[in-house]
Design a protein around this motif. Structure first.
Motif, mmCIF file in Angstrom:
data_model
loop_
_atom_site.group_PDB
_atom_site.id
_atom_site.type_symbol
_atom_site.label_atom_id
_atom_site.label_comp_id
_atom_site.label_asym_id
_atom_site.label_seq_id
_atom_site.Cartn_x
_atom_site.Cartn_y
_atom_site.Cartn_z
ATOM 1 N N GLN A 172 -77.919 25.524 56.078
ATOM 2 C CA GLN A 172 -79.311 24.834 55.136
ATOM 3 C C GLN A 172 -81.214 25.754 55.639
ATOM 4 O O GLN A 172 -81.205 24.738 56.593
ATOM 5 C CB GLN A 172 -79.153 23.457 55.029
ATOM 6 N N LEU A 173 -81.412 26.249 54.699
ATOM 7 C CA LEU A 173 -82.879 26.057 55.158
ATOM 8 C C LEU A 173 -83.588 26.277 54.149
ATOM 9 O O LEU A 173 -83.676 26.611 52.724
ATOM 10 C CB LEU A 173 -82.622 28.015 55.123
ATOM 11 N N ALA A 174 -84.915 26.101 54.459
ATOM 12 C CA ALA A 174 -86.085 25.312 53.377
ATOM 13 C C ALA A 174 -86.051 26.569 52.675
ATOM 14 O O ALA A 174 -85.863 27.877 53.465
ATOM 15 C CB ALA A 174 -87.780 25.326 54.719
ATOM 16 N N PRO A 175 -86.683 26.343 51.755
ATOM 17 C CA PRO A 175 -87.060 27.919 50.972
ATOM 18 C C PRO A 175 -87.672 29.573 51.025
ATOM 19 O O PRO A 175 -88.493 29.948 50.286
ATOM 20 C CB PRO A 175 -88.127 27.352 49.112
ATOM 21 N N THR A 176 -89.162 28.398 52.313
ATOM 22 C CA THR A 176 -90.005 29.508 52.767
ATOM 23 C C THR A 176 -89.135 30.396 54.537
ATOM 24 O O THR A 176 -89.787 30.913 54.595
ATOM 25 C CB THR A 176 -91.554 28.491 52.644
#
Length: 227
Positions: A172-176
């Motif tokens: 899971q990665l941040a949108p940025t």
């Protein structure tokens, strides 16, 4: 009393409008999801018909029994070839058996292109750094989160070369976190945004066959020839 009744009617009207807006949004999302499924199915069928039958084994032999290698092995820096369908260039097809998905992959990503099909975000299958993005439509990448370690993923380029991978993990990665999508040296990364865009789901895959480095080593030995 009149003010109270008026406020009550205003609240009821406002609530009805909110419910109507929610229903309209739900209806639009269902229509858009169905549209995306139809678009990707049609382009996949057209593209699959243009791709010659491939072989999951990258190394083969010619009619004399001598080992031969495809062009991308001898020149991994080459551009991935494309086929045009309805004005869009595609680099190949993506198959994810565990999700019963067979999808075309557009050569370059853009927001309009993502409405049609998964897109190459960066990288190349020939250099083991391919990153593919897609919307979270049900028949695009909406179910990536359900993949498990060890699941099979296949990418077939438009020349019929088949690249087999297995899922190594999910992140899971941040949108940025754009840089993180390309980090880690993964041979293949598939990613999409969750509903609402709170974070990205990234599926990391490793080769189920010789890596680009192994292929280059074989090429450097002088045994390879153009097929």
């Amino acid at each position: 009393m009149k003010n109270t009744n008026r406020k009550g009617r205003v609240c009821v009207a406002a609530g009805a409008l909110l419910i109507l807006a929610a229903l309209c949004l739900t209806g639009y999302n269902l229509w858009d999801d169905r549209r995306a499924a139809e678009a990707v199915s049609g382009s996949y069928e057209q593209l699959a018909a243009l791709i010659p039958a491939g072989d999951a084994v990258w190394q083969g032999t010619d009619s004399t029994g001598e080992i031969c290698y495809p062009d991308y092995v001898l020149n991994p820096d080459m551009e991935m070839p494309t086929r045009e369908i309805d004005g869009h260039d595609y680099i190949g097809t993506l198959d994810i058996p565990a999700l019963e998905l067979s999808l075309p992959v557009i050569s370059r990503w853009s927001y309009p292109n993502l409405k049609l099909a998964p897109c190459r975000y960066t990288g190349s299958a020939y250099q083991d750094d391919l990153v593919i993005a897609a919307h979270n439509y049900t028949r695009h990448f909406g179910n990536l989160k359900h993949l498990s370690v060890g699941d099979e993923v296949r990418f077939t380029d438009v020349d019929g070369n088949v690249f087999s991978y297995t899922v190594s993990g999910l992140e899971q990665l941040a949108p940025t976190a754009v840089g993180e999508l390309q980090a880690g040296g993964w041979a293949l990364t598939l990613f999409t945004c969750t509903l609402g865009g709170q974070y990205r789901v990234a599926v990391r895959c490793v080769p189920a066959e010789p890596s680009a480095a192994d292929r280059q080593t074989a090429s450097d030995t002088g045994h390879g020839q153009r097929s």
